[in-house]
Design a protein around this motif. Structure first.
Motif, PDB file in Angstrom:
ATOM      1  N   LYS A   2     -27.543  -3.814  89.344  1.00 40.04           N
ATOM      2  CA  LYS A   2     -26.413  -2.847  89.376  1.00 40.04           C
ATOM      3  C   LYS A   2     -27.271  -1.427  89.718  1.00 40.04           C
ATOM      4  O   LYS A   2     -27.040  -0.448  90.276  1.00 40.04           O
ATOM      5  N   LYS A   3     -28.377  -1.321  88.910  1.00 38.45           N
ATOM      6  CA  LYS A   3     -29.122   0.025  88.956  1.00 38.45           C
ATOM      7  C   LYS A   3     -29.740   0.054  90.292  1.00 38.45           C
ATOM      8  O   LYS A   3     -29.885   1.249  90.841  1.00 38.45           O
ATOM      9  N   ALA A   4     -30.230  -1.057  90.703  1.00 40.71           N
ATOM     10  CA  ALA A   4     -31.093  -0.963  92.037  1.00 40.71           C
ATOM     11  C   ALA A   4     -30.189  -0.741  93.010  1.00 40.71           C
ATOM     12  O   ALA A   4     -30.245   0.044  94.188  1.00 40.71           O
ATOM     13  N   ILE A  95     -25.586  -2.231 102.048  1.00 44.48           N
ATOM     14  CA  ILE A  95     -26.546  -3.041 101.324  1.00 44.48           C
ATOM     15  C   ILE A  95     -26.621  -2.855  99.956  1.00 44.48           C
ATOM     16  O   ILE A  95     -26.892  -3.609  98.906  1.00 44.48           O
ATOM     17  N   GLY A  96     -26.526  -1.422  99.654  1.00 41.17           N
ATOM     18  CA  GLY A  96     -26.597  -1.053  98.212  1.00 41.17           C
ATOM     19  C   GLY A  96     -25.229  -1.735  97.499  1.00 41.17           C
ATOM     20  O   GLY A  96     -25.378  -2.064  96.314  1.00 41.17           O
ATOM     21  N   LEU A  97     -24.170  -1.455  98.068  1.00 42.90           N
ATOM     22  CA  LEU A  97     -23.009  -2.063  97.620  1.00 42.90           C
ATOM     23  C   LEU A  97     -22.916  -3.547  97.167  1.00 42.90           C
ATOM     24  O   LEU A  97     -22.522  -4.150  96.139  1.00 42.90           O
ATOM     25  N   LEU A  98     -23.628  -4.335  98.107  1.00 42.32           N
ATOM     26  CA  LEU A  98     -23.823  -5.784  97.977  1.00 42.32           C
ATOM     27  C   LEU A  98     -24.671  -6.174  96.917  1.00 42.32           C
ATOM     28  O   LEU A  98     -24.708  -7.054  96.275  1.00 42.32           O
ATOM     29  N   GLY A  99     -25.834  -5.276  96.994  1.00 38.76           N
ATOM     30  CA  GLY A  99     -26.832  -5.563  95.982  1.00 38.76           C
ATOM     31  C   GLY A  99     -26.280  -5.171  94.370  1.00 38.76           C
ATOM     32  O   GLY A  99     -26.533  -5.933  93.589  1.00 38.76           O
ATOM     33  N   PHE A 100     -25.342  -4.275  94.347  1.00 40.76           N
ATOM     34  CA  PHE A 100     -24.573  -3.764  93.191  1.00 40.76           C
ATOM     35  C   PHE A 100     -23.945  -5.163  92.653  1.00 40.76           C
ATOM     36  O   PHE A 100     -23.638  -5.385  91.437  1.00 40.76           O
ATOM     37  N   LEU A 101     -23.183  -5.654  93.620  1.00 39.20           N
ATOM     38  CA  LEU A 101     -22.401  -6.993  93.271  1.00 39.20           C
ATOM     39  C   LEU A 101     -22.974  -8.149  93.135  1.00 39.20           C
ATOM     40  O   LEU A 101     -22.561  -9.008  92.789  1.00 39.20           O
ATOM     41  N   SER A 105     -30.154 -10.187  98.004  1.00 36.91           N
ATOM     42  CA  SER A 105     -31.438 -10.121  97.348  1.00 36.91           C
ATOM     43  C   SER A 105     -31.899  -8.587  97.531  1.00 36.91           C
ATOM     44  O   SER A 105     -31.484  -7.890  98.398  1.00 36.91           O
ATOM     45  N   TYR A 106     -32.787  -8.236  96.364  1.00 40.80           N
ATOM     46  CA  TYR A 106     -33.382  -7.112  96.320  1.00 40.80           C
ATOM     47  C   TYR A 106     -34.269  -6.855  97.616  1.00 40.80           C
ATOM     48  O   TYR A 106     -34.593  -5.516  98.126  1.00 40.80           O
ATOM     49  N   LYS A 107     -34.720  -7.798  98.238  1.00 42.67           N
ATOM     50  CA  LYS A 107     -35.610  -7.978  99.619  1.00 42.67           C
ATOM     51  C   LYS A 107     -34.839  -6.916 100.597  1.00 42.67           C
ATOM     52  O   LYS A 107     -35.389  -6.505 101.722  1.00 42.67           O
ATOM     53  N   TRP A 108     -33.709  -7.178 100.673  1.00 40.50           N
ATOM     54  CA  TRP A 108     -32.663  -6.269 101.752  1.00 40.50           C
ATOM     55  C   TRP A 108     -33.173  -4.635 101.705  1.00 40.50           C
ATOM     56  O   TRP A 108     -33.096  -3.960 102.536  1.00 40.50           O
ATOM     57  N   PHE A 109     -33.527  -4.211 100.389  1.00 41.44           N
ATOM     58  CA  PHE A 109     -33.618  -2.767 100.142  1.00 41.44           C
ATOM     59  C   PHE A 109     -34.955  -2.618 101.002  1.00 41.44           C
ATOM     60  O   PHE A 109     -35.024  -1.702 101.609  1.00 41.44           O
ATOM     61  N   PHE A 194     -37.979  -2.140  93.667  1.00 45.94           N
ATOM     62  CA  PHE A 194     -38.730  -2.526  92.472  1.00 45.94           C
ATOM     63  C   PHE A 194     -37.869  -2.798  91.336  1.00 45.94           C
ATOM     64  O   PHE A 194     -38.082  -3.765  90.656  1.00 45.94           O
ATOM     65  N   VAL A 195     -37.028  -1.852  91.490  1.00 39.76           N
ATOM     66  CA  VAL A 195     -35.962  -1.952  90.013  1.00 39.76           C
ATOM     67  C   VAL A 195     -35.234  -3.334  90.406  1.00 39.76           C
ATOM     68  O   VAL A 195     -35.171  -4.075  89.323  1.00 39.76           O
ATOM     69  N   GLY A 196     -34.788  -3.594  91.476  1.00 41.50           N
ATOM     70  CA  GLY A 196     -34.200  -4.815  91.870  1.00 41.50           C
ATOM     71  C   GLY A 196     -34.808  -6.227  91.500  1.00 41.50           C
ATOM     72  O   GLY A 196     -34.445  -6.943  91.077  1.00 41.50           O
ATOM     73  N   ARG A 197     -36.268  -5.884  91.952  1.00 37.94           N
ATOM     74  CA  ARG A 197     -37.166  -7.040  91.630  1.00 37.94           C
ATOM     75  C   ARG A 197     -37.242  -7.227  90.024  1.00 37.94           C
ATOM     76  O   ARG A 197     -37.152  -8.447  89.376  1.00 37.94           O
TER      77      ARG A 197
END
Length: 215
Positions: A2-4, A95-101, A105-109, A194-197
């Motif tokens: 969510k934060k990422a 990508i951010g919305l999909l990451g939030f949900l 993967s965080y690798k998309w960032f 990095f936050v996502g990882r």
């Protein structure tokens, strides 16, 4: 993540500043111009820092055979660049919305950052090519034809970045507000990676503990 995801969205949205603020700024100063002449380069066109700066720069360029400052319709970049930036903003937000949900993967960032970096380098390369053409493709019928010490025709390419002395003019070429907003936005997408990882690794570590407790 969510934060990422939130950080990724904010970073992407910062690129919208390019539609409001200039990307680059070129200033020409000389003794006969107490107030330097300047032009702000936007992704949609070029404007003078002051009302008559473009007109005055074109007047000076006429004597040495340089082309006039291009209008929006003279360069394909001014129609393509806004579309590219709009697409990258939309892609980054998605990508951010999909990451939030938790759907990607965080690798998309990091992938978005790499694509944006490549586009940025291509944009700078294209900008430099324009400066080269602008400063070297001179009118042979120009009023003033200046030569270098070796006898070759003098060229007037402004610097891509930094300071350069051209005749009696001091020329400065530096990033403007829009460029700094791009940089800040892109750095936030790296932070999102990095936050996502970190969030992913934390989740992986806690899952083995939670599963026996739920069994």
């Amino acid at each position: 993540m969510k934060k990422a995801g939130i950080i990724m969205i904010i970073g992407s949205l910062l690129l919208l500043g390019l539609f409001k603020f200039p990307l680059w700024n070129i200033v020409l100063g000389a003794p006969q111009y107490p107030d330097p002449l300047g032009m702000d380069i936007y992704i949609q066109g070029i404007q003078g820092v002051e009302e008559f700066d473009i007109q005055n720069i074109d007047g000076l360029n006429h004597y040495i055979g340089m082309k006039t400052i291009p209008k929006v319709e003279d360069m394909w970049e001014f129609s393509v660049f806004p579309k590219v930036i709009g697409l990258m903003v939309a892609l980054g937000v998605i990508i951010g919305l999909l990451g939030f949900l938790g759907k990607v993967s965080y690798k998309w960032f990091l992938g978005w950052f790499i694509v944006m970096s490549i586009l940025g380098l291509l944009g700078m390369y294209d900008f430099n090519l324009w400066l080269i053409e602008y400063g070297t493709d001179l009118d042979p019928k120009a009023i003033m034809k200046l030569l270098n010490p070796d006898g070759t025709p003098m060229t007037y390419k402004p610097p891509l970045l930094g300071y350069q002395k051209m005749l009696n003019f001091d020329v400065d070429s530096w990033p403007a507000t829009g460029a700094y907003m791009i940089f800040a936005g892109m750095m936030l997408t790296v932070v999102a990676f990095f936050v996502g990882r970190y969030e992913y690794k934390k989740k992986v570590k806690t899952e083995p503990i939670l599963k026996p407790a739920l069994a």
